[in-house]
Each structure stands twice: as structure tokens, then as C-alpha cells.
Design an enzyme around this catalytic site. Structure first.
Site: not given
Length: 309
Positions: A154, A176-177, A206
Site C-alpha cells: 500500500n 488485496c485479500h 480499501h
């Protein structure tokens, strides 16, 4: 995957969280089960790199897995012949700098929520991490330009933008998980196993939502059902986080606390006003829109942050 013995290079492998979790994903891969795969671990920290390498090698031997493992402090040496590169790096003391990214803009009236990816905090984070990321990509472009690169670092969207502009020829993918949350929640919301669903999500890292959920066999649209069931489901769902340990009692068990709608006040508003299911919580989703500071669960965000530390 056409190559008989693919080579995977993990950059930042000395991180206990990233190194072990990435190796765990690779070891469970069905696509790699029937072929010998070469894994090379790279980090600039010799101590943690050695620890991860030793643990991984012991696991490979104990379970007779079809992997060969090596470790190198030289990035350029590690990259030779790579088919895949997986990257997760940070610069400096992560949490000290994160606190600065988060708190300093607030002192000047910028009401950012989290300071990792969005807002001015995310910008300062990007200024630290993009230069070394471009150096890594420079090496990849010279040594193994055909490799597919997966980045977990990130601020994801800022890194991807910089890399695409500097190295448009690279096969560079940001991952991203957080989408894994759908596998946990959708069966409860739909009454169907996750494998029976065809799911599509979209957005920034996010800042992402569920876009589509249909039944594979019939094509039935399940989104209306998900929206109906989500408020009651998440209202009852309790989230447990460890509380900080008492330094005067280091051996005492960690206490926990559970709160309904934990870190989901903004989440709830997105459900109600926009009729979309976020696939992450307030600390992440709230980083981007300027108005979210008045809505998010600040206490829940701090609980998550301290537990993450």
C-alpha cells in the site's frame, strides 16, 4: 501456466505476516500441485529472511510438497528466470511513520480517517514507498520482463498508477485479500454455498463494493436478497479483537471485547443510501470520501489499528 517448472520470487518475504501467508497460499495451490515449482525468497533483513526460509523448508519437507526453496539477499540474483514476482514492502518504522501520516494532517484541519491509502496521509505514504517500488520494477524490467508481478504493498492505487506510467510494458497487478470477506459473509446472506455463486466486485483497494452476485446454475440475481438480509446479519455479527496487554502483567491472558456493527457505521450507511455492499470496513472504506469522518466508527477503527500493531 505453460512452463513446467515455474519460478516464483517473493520480495519482502522476511515479513512474518506477508512471507508466511503468501507461502501458505502457494503451498495450497491446486495449480502448482502436479509440478515442481521453484520459490525464491528475498528480503533486505537477513535475520527474518533466514527465519522464514527455515520454517518454510521444514514445512515443505514435513508435507512432501513439490517445491524447491532458496533465499537471497540480492534482489537481482533472485529475479533471474522469474515467472512470477510477488511484492510487499514497507519503508522505515511502519507504525511510527503511519502515526505521522495519520495525525499530522489532522492537526491542520484535514479530517482524514485512517491515513494509509487515501487523503494526505496516503500521499505521504506513497512518497516513501513509490521510489523503491520503481527500483524493484526497474530490475524486473531488465532481468525478467516477461514475469507477472503481483503487488500487495500500500497505498495500492497510487503505486499501481506510478508503475503503469513508468513501466507500461510490465504485467503489474495490484491485489488485496479484502475480497475474501465475501466468502465468509455471502453464504450466510444468501443461504447458498460460496461455490454456487458467481460474484463480481469492483473499486479501489480499501474502497470496493460487491457489484454482482448470481446463482451459477440459474442466473438468479441475489443482490436484492443480500441487501434485505445484510442489516440484520451484520447487526448480530460480533467482532472480537484483542485488547492491549498490561505491561505490568505480561503473562496475563489477553482480554477481548465484542461489539455489534463493529467498525461498520459507514458500512451501514452505504448499504442504506447507496444499496451496495462494501467488502471492507470503516477504517478502509472511509479513507476516500471527505465526508466519512462524520460517519465512521472511530472507536472501532482505533481498536482495529491497535490490534494490528
Amino acid at each position: 501456466m505453460s512452463r513446467e517448472n515455474p519460478k516464483i520470487v517473493i520480495i519482502g518475504a522476511g515479513s512474518a505476516q506477508f512471507g508466511y501467508s503468501t507461502l501458505g497460499d502457494i503451498f495450497q495451490s491446486t495449480a502448482l500441485r502436479d509440478r515442481r515449482t521453484d520459490i525464491v525468497l528475498h528480503d533486505i533483513n537477513s535475520v527474518t529472511l533466514k527465519q522464514v526460509a527455515r520454517t518454510a523448508q521444514d514445512f515443505i519437507e514435513a508435507h512432501a510438497l513439490p517445491f524447491t526453496l532458496s533465499a537471497s539477499l540480492s534482489r537481482r540474483q533472485a529475479l533471474h528466470g522469474a515467472d512470477f514476482c510477488i511484492i510487499s514492502i514497507e519503508i522505515g518504522d511502519r507504525f511510527v511513520l503511519w502515526e505521522q501520516d495519520w495525525r499530522i494532517p489532522q492537526q491542520f484541519g484535514m479530517r482524514q480517517v485512517y491515513g494509509e491509502n487515501g487523503g494526505p496521509g496516503g500521499f505521504f505514504h506513497a512518497l516513501r514507498i513509490i521510489p523503491p517500488m520503481l527500483q524493484i520494477c526497474e530490475d524486473i524490467s531488465q532481468i525478467c520482463p516477461q514475469a507477472t508481478v503481483f503487488n500487495f504493498s500500500n497505498p495500492m492505487s497510487r503505486i499501481c498508477t506510478a508503475v503503469y506510467r513508468k513501466f507500461p510494458h510490465l504485467h503489474f497487478i495490484g491485489l488485496c485479500h479484502e475480497i475474501a470477506s465475501l466468502k465468509k459473509h455471502l453464504p450466510a446472506l444468501t443461504g447458498l454455498p460460496y461455490e454456487a455463486l458467481q460474484v463480481r466486485a469492483g473499486g479501489l483497494n480499501h474502497f470496493s463494493v460487491l457489484l454482482q452476485a448470481i446463482v451459477k446454475e440459474t442466473g438468479e440475481n441475489l443482490y436484492p436478497k443480500i441487501l434485505r438480509n445484510a442489516p440484520a446479519y451484520f447487526e448480530k455479527l460480533e467482532h472480537t479483537l484483542p485488547t492491549p496487554r498490561n505491561p505490568d502483567q505480561p503473562d496475563a491472558p489477553a482480554l477481548t471485547k465484542s461489539t455489534p456493527w463493529h467498525e461498520r457505521r459507514l458500512f451501514k450507511l452505504i448499504l442504506e443510501k447507496f444499496h451496495l455492499l462494501p467488502i471492507t470496513t470503516d477504517s478502509h472504506f472511509g479513507e476516500y470520501p471527505a465526508w466519512t469522518h462524520d460517519v465512521v466508527d472511530h472507536e472501532g477503527i482505533l481498536d482495529f489499528y491497535h490490534a494490528y500493531q
